[in-house]
Design an enzyme around this catalytic site. Structure first.
Site, PDB file in Angstrom:
ATOM      1  N   SER A 112      30.469 -14.173   4.508  1.00 43.54           N
ATOM      2  CA  SER A 112      29.264 -13.357   4.564  1.00 43.54           C
ATOM      3  C   SER A 112      28.275 -13.705   3.459  1.00 43.54           C
ATOM      4  O   SER A 112      28.660 -13.931   2.311  1.00 43.54           O
ATOM      5  CB  SER A 112      29.622 -11.872   4.452  1.00 43.54           C
ATOM      6  N   CYS A 113      26.999 -13.713   3.814  1.00 45.16           N
ATOM      7  CA  CYS A 113      25.930 -13.886   2.827  1.00 45.16           C
ATOM      8  C   CYS A 113      25.983 -12.812   1.750  1.00 45.16           C
ATOM      9  O   CYS A 113      25.582 -13.041   0.603  1.00 45.16           O
ATOM     10  CB  CYS A 113      24.593 -13.844   3.559  1.00 45.16           C
TER      11      CYS A 113
END
Length: 209
Positions: A112-113
């Site tokens: 995930s960013c």
């Protein structure tokens, strides 16, 4: 995000600069240009920029396409754009700050960013509120990212450390509220390098994808 890339092509051709604000229908997972696709059963697009996966649902997506000369460098552009976004968020009562330039190294590659902030990104109480990525093409660049209205990044990974505008302000915050604040506080044109004309930013669109 094809529109974001088309705006980047327009910048390369004309030297214009654009700010675009939009949202997604249906909710969609975007992955960085070099990130493997491991999720199934959800709509997926591949971004022209790098970075890690983002679930686009309860958020505002922003995009800036402009000549690099407006800022002097990609690194300066990254922080300058985030400063403008942070200024807009502060008008809503958000104690937004930019992450320090040096962050502790993270083992592995998070899915995930929003798993970890990097230097220059927007934080509230040390948690990432805005995740962004860049790509360069000739003398132009595209930077786009996600401003979280509410929590939904668990669709990407259980190891996220984001915060949201709902969590920060203790109330629902709408897409229209955030986009209005950004447009109102975007400020005057960025001043480019010596020898170039001052060009304004066009508001490319405000609305659905």
């Amino acid at each position: 995000m094809r529109i974001d890339e088309a705006l980047l092509d327009e910048v390369v051709t004309s030297g214009s600069a654009f700010l675009r604000l939009y949202r997604w229908d249906p909710p969609t997972l975007s992955v960085g240009r070099n990130q493997p696709i491991t999720h199934v059963g959800v709509p997926i697009v591949r971004r022209p920029t790098g970075g890690q996966a983002v679930w686009h649902e309860h958020e505002v997506t922003y995009a800036v396409a402009a000549p690099i000369g407006f800022f002097g460098s990609l690194r300066t552009a990254y922080r300058s754009i985030h400063n403008r976004l942070a200024d807009a968020l502060r008008t809503l009562g958000v104690d937004a700050v930019l992450a320090p330039a040096v962050r502790p190294p993270l083992a592995g590659h998070p899915a995930s960013c929003f798993s970890v902030p990097v230097g220059g990104e927007i934080l509230v109480q040390e948690r990432k509120l805005v995740g962004s990525a860049q790509v360069r093409r000739a003398d132009a660049f595209l930077q786009h990212g996600s401003i979280l209205l509410d929590g939904s990044q668990q669709r990407v990974s259980g190891e996220t450390r984001e915060t949201t505008l709902r969590a920060v302000l203790g109330r629902a915050v709408t897409f229209d509220e955030v986009t209005a604040a950004i447009v109102a506080n975007w400020g005057e044109s960025f001043r480019p390098s010596v020898g170039q004309a001052v060009l304004p930013f066009d508001i490319a669109s405000v609305g659905p994808r």
